[in-house]
Write a protein that holds these residues in place. Structure first.
Motif: not given
Length: 332
Positions: A224, A236, A245-247
């Protein structure tokens, strides 16, 4: 990109920035990470052994009952998180003690439940963005065993306890424990309403499958951690609202500290069983399971023997399943 490599490359900057706020447990964890897989400690070889669930799920299936299960989550409010940073062992222990006492008392007063319930508490210290966010996930049996009638009493209408009532008691008891027992000073400004979530999560094995993804997971898997660019790390996470999914991007040293703050105090047990799920109640639980089997409502799954006897869990960084130890090699 491995966390260990980042830690090794940026150790001096990390110590210069955060040394004054590091606990002894974090310092020990840093040393352990830096010497892992080196000649100083020897090394071990592991083989990925793809299994359908984590070790927790396999263990819980031995305690399986054909009943409804609930997940109750007790959250420490943001105003008390500085106390958790400064006194992690005391605060985390208090969270276990108080939340368990609340569930036991609510169950004792419930007319629709038997005398003895079972539940497992698991401490998590982070949210999905990996900020400090201590909370306890509690898996609770939907009902209890009536020792006089020698039968299981099911919860009615998929309802366990009132979440607002749980939250009120959680606030009163935890604050009392912190001030009266731990003798710690609490902030003057505290929210009047705290958060306790109580939800039905299914029945039997399907409920355990749902819960397994919540209970046993590391702070952040290596895969990740996406990339390093100009002194920043991007990782992420799965957003709970959008399910996508976000970062998040942080300077390397701040990222390292973000993860290291979740090192648990030495000797603190992260997972605890209570009531029917305790080891001491194994005989009573087996009697309850036998009664369900006689009624044709339960068939326990055939479980594989453990490939190894181990003191710690090791999971494949790619598929996240259990790995088999092929051998340990000591330096000469």
């Amino acid at each position: 990109m491995m966390f260990q490599s980042l830690l090794y490359d940026h150790l001096d900057e990390l110590m210069a920035t955060y040394s004054s706020t590091m606990t002894s447990d974090i310092r020990l964890a840093i040393h352990a990470m830096l010497t892992c897989h080196t000649e100083q400690n020897g090394y071990s070889q592991w083989h990925c052994q793809h299994r359908t669930t984590f070790d927790w799920l396999e263990k819980q299936q031995r305690k399986l009952l054909p009943i409804d299960y609930f997940m109750v989550t007790f959250t420490l409010p943001a105003e008390l998180r500085p106390l958790a940073k400064g006194f992690p062992k005391q605060i985390y222990q208090a969270m276990f003690t108080v939340s368990a006492s609340i569930i036991k008392d609510f169950a004792d007063r419930a007319k629709s439940m038997g005398e003895t319930i079972g539940f497992t508490s698991v401490l998590h210290t982070h949210n999905r963005r990996r900020d400090l966010h201590p909370h306890i996930h509690m898996v609770v049996t939907g009902g209890g065993f009536d020792t006089n009638k020698r039968q299981w009493i099911h919860c009615k209408n998929q309802y366990l306890f009132n979440a607002f009532a749980l939250a009120n008691v959680w606030r009163a008891r935890l604050l009392s424990h912190i001030t009266d027992t731990l003798k710690l000073t609490i902030p003057r400004q505290l929210p009047p309403k705290w958060v306790v979530d109580c939800r039905h999560v299914g029945r039997g094995k399907s409920a355990l499958l749902y819960l397994s993804k919540y209970l046993y997971r590391g702070v952040l898997a290596d895969n990740d951690i996406l990339y390093e660019d100009n002194g920043n790390i991007t990782f992420r996470y799965l957003d709970s609202q959008t399910k996508t999914y976000q970062t998040r991007t942080l300077p390397v040293v701040r990222f390292l500290w973000l993860i290291l703050q979740h090192v648990l105090p030495k000797g603190l047990r992260r997972v605890r069983d209570y009531g029917l799920l305790r080891g001491h109640s194994k005989h009573q639980l087996q009697q309850i399971q036998f009664a369900f089997m006689i009624a044709g409502q339960l068939t326990l799954p055939a479980l594989e023997d453990k490939p190894i006897s181990r003191k710690a869990d090791y999971f494949c960084p790619c598929c996240h399943h259990l790995m088999r130890c092929l051998g340990v090699f000591r330096p000469r």
